[in-house]
Motif scaffolding. Structure first.
Motif, PDB file in Angstrom:
ATOM      1  N   GLY A 145      48.672  39.636  34.964  1.00  0.00           N
ATOM      2  CA  GLY A 145      49.545  39.916  36.103  1.00  0.00           C
ATOM      3  C   GLY A 145      49.987  41.361  36.202  1.00  0.00           C
ATOM      4  N   ALA A 146      49.406  42.257  35.392  1.00  0.00           N
ATOM      5  CA  ALA A 146      49.803  43.676  35.453  1.00  0.00           C
ATOM      6  C   ALA A 146      49.536  44.228  36.851  1.00  0.00           C
ATOM      7  N   GLU A 147      50.538  44.935  37.391  1.00  0.00           N
ATOM      8  CA  GLU A 147      50.420  45.400  38.770  1.00  0.00           C
ATOM      9  C   GLU A 147      49.337  46.449  38.952  1.00  0.00           C
ATOM     10  N   ASP A 148      49.021  47.174  37.888  1.00  0.00           N
ATOM     11  CA  ASP A 148      48.020  48.235  38.035  1.00  0.00           C
ATOM     12  C   ASP A 148      46.603  47.725  37.778  1.00  0.00           C
ATOM     13  N   LEU A 149      46.470  46.430  37.541  1.00  0.00           N
ATOM     14  CA  LEU A 149      45.131  45.855  37.404  1.00  0.00           C
ATOM     15  C   LEU A 149      44.902  44.902  38.571  1.00  0.00           C
ATOM     16  N   HIS A 150      44.110  45.351  39.503  1.00  0.00           N
ATOM     17  CA  HIS A 150      43.864  44.563  40.711  1.00  0.00           C
ATOM     18  C   HIS A 150      42.596  43.742  40.512  1.00  0.00           C
ATOM     19  N   VAL A 151      42.780  42.502  40.081  1.00  0.00           N
ATOM     20  CA  VAL A 151      41.636  41.621  39.802  1.00  0.00           C
ATOM     21  C   VAL A 151      41.459  40.672  40.975  1.00  0.00           C
ATOM     22  N   ARG A 152      40.263  40.617  41.495  1.00  0.00           N
ATOM     23  CA  ARG A 152      40.013  39.669  42.582  1.00  0.00           C
ATOM     24  C   ARG A 152      38.559  39.226  42.561  1.00  0.00           C
ATOM     25  N   SER A 153      38.328  38.082  43.182  1.00  0.00           N
ATOM     26  CA  SER A 153      36.941  37.633  43.307  1.00  0.00           C
ATOM     27  C   SER A 153      36.326  38.338  44.507  1.00  0.00           C
ATOM     28  N   PHE A 154      35.013  38.416  44.511  1.00  0.00           N
ATOM     29  CA  PHE A 154      34.350  39.205  45.538  1.00  0.00           C
ATOM     30  C   PHE A 154      33.070  38.498  45.959  1.00  0.00           C
ATOM     31  N   GLU A 155      32.665  38.753  47.211  1.00  0.00           N
ATOM     32  CA  GLU A 155      31.363  38.242  47.644  1.00  0.00           C
ATOM     33  C   GLU A 155      30.260  39.071  46.986  1.00  0.00           C
ATOM     34  N   CYS A 156      29.002  38.687  47.188  1.00  0.00           N
ATOM     35  CA  CYS A 156      27.876  39.307  46.471  1.00  0.00           C
ATOM     36  C   CYS A 156      27.962  40.831  46.490  1.00  0.00           C
ATOM     37  N   LEU A 157      27.949  41.401  45.296  1.00  0.00           N
ATOM     38  CA  LEU A 157      28.026  42.850  45.162  1.00  0.00           C
ATOM     39  C   LEU A 157      26.641  43.481  45.066  1.00  0.00           C
ATOM     40  N   GLY A 158      25.609  42.680  45.295  1.00  0.00           N
ATOM     41  CA  GLY A 158      24.251  43.225  45.370  1.00  0.00           C
ATOM     42  C   GLY A 158      23.643  43.535  44.017  1.00  0.00           C
ATOM     43  N   ALA A 159      24.153  42.932  42.971  1.00  0.00           N
ATOM     44  CA  ALA A 159      23.584  43.160  41.640  1.00  0.00           C
ATOM     45  C   ALA A 159      23.334  41.811  40.977  1.00  0.00           C
ATOM     46  N   CYS A 160      22.738  40.904  41.741  1.00  0.00           N
ATOM     47  CA  CYS A 160      22.533  39.536  41.251  1.00  0.00           C
ATOM     48  C   CYS A 160      21.681  39.518  39.983  1.00  0.00           C
ATOM     49  N   ASP A 161      20.880  40.554  39.774  1.00  0.00           N
ATOM     50  CA  ASP A 161      20.012  40.555  38.589  1.00  0.00           C
ATOM     51  C   ASP A 161      20.797  40.718  37.300  1.00  0.00           C
ATOM     52  N   ILE A 162      22.070  41.095  37.372  1.00  0.00           N
ATOM     53  CA  ILE A 162      22.868  41.157  36.147  1.00  0.00           C
ATOM     54  C   ILE A 162      24.011  40.133  36.214  1.00  0.00           C
TER      55      ILE A 162
END
Ligand code: FES
Length: 252
Positions: A145-162
């Protein structure tokens, strides 16, 4: 057996996606946008140089909109109206055009935010099938919950191979396990390169069966040249200038 065959229920927003989406309507009361007057819109020299270098990489200057906005965001902390005006001046585009680009991409901020690290965990299909939800949960837990760490889920980032992967302040890392989450936080806190041995930029190839050591990856030797995001080596940075282009719809 349930419809999800015992799998974890995927959390979603009301509109059905796992990401917040864009809900701001256009402000129709504003004056029509015009290209800012360079005489009244001063642009910091380093920002101008960075935008012009980005424009020089593409045959069409609009293709540099994203790197140019990124450069302005780095300087101003967010894509403020002033920052957008400065980019528009150098690129000879309207602020409206650039705002439309900035409002589409989640990594460009149109409202001021305190300094923070962005950790985008891809939870799209390839990553999800390989355990991204567990990685995301572990990342949220590690951030605590640290305010300076913005963690979120994301749609495909275009690096599916990793897959499963994440973008940590723009650095692509993967394949991740939940156990990597604590290390990501520790690296960010200590100002180290994040999960250096899992950074995409150092990975030679992911195809199995390529030449010996071809699918090994890890940090290169110190001083090894790095390509930029367009895949061009540093010596081509000032190759050519921005092309003459336009007029385009919206330029007038
Ligand atoms: S699905 Fe995760 S990078 Fe494409």
């Amino acid at each position: 057996m349930s419809a999800t065959h015992g799998r974890r229920q995927v959390p979603r927003f009301g509109h059905g996606s796992r990401v917040p989406g864009w809900d701001d309507a256009v402000d129709l009361t504003k004056d029509p946008a015009v290209i800012p007057d360079p005489a009244t819109t001063p642009v910091p020299a380093e920002l101008r140089a960075e935008i012009e270098a980005a424009m020089a990489k593409y045959p069409e200057r609009r293709s540099a909109a994203i790197p140019a906005l990124h450069a302005a965001q780095r300087l101003h902390g967010w894509c403020s109206p002033e920052a957008i005006d400065q980019v528009a001046t150098v690129m000879e585009l309207t602020p409206a055009y650039l705002t439309s680009v900035a409002s589409f991409y989640d990594m460009l901020e149109l409202t001021p935010r305190p300094e923070h690290h962005d950790v985008y965990v891809c939870t799209n299909i390839s990553c999800s099938l390989l355990g991204a939800d567990e990685v995301f949960d572990a990342m949220v837990q590690a951030a605590g919950g640290a305010e300076d760490l913005h963690v979120r889920s994301f749609e495909c980032l275009g690096a599916c191979d990793i897959a499963p992967m994440a973008s940590v302040d723009g650095e692509y890392v993967g394949p991740l396990t939940p156990g990597d989450a604590e290390q990501i936080v520790a690296d960010l806190r200590d100002g180290r390169p994040v999960l250096e041995a899992k950074q995409l930029r150092f990975r030679r190839c992911v195809d199995p069966g390529v030449e010996a050591q071809g699918n090994d990856f890890g940090p290169p030797p110190p001083g090894a040249p790095r390509a930029d995001t367009a895949g061009r080596p540093p010596e081509t940075d000032d190759a050519g200038g921005p092309p003459e282009a336009g007029p385009f719809p919206g330029d007038n």
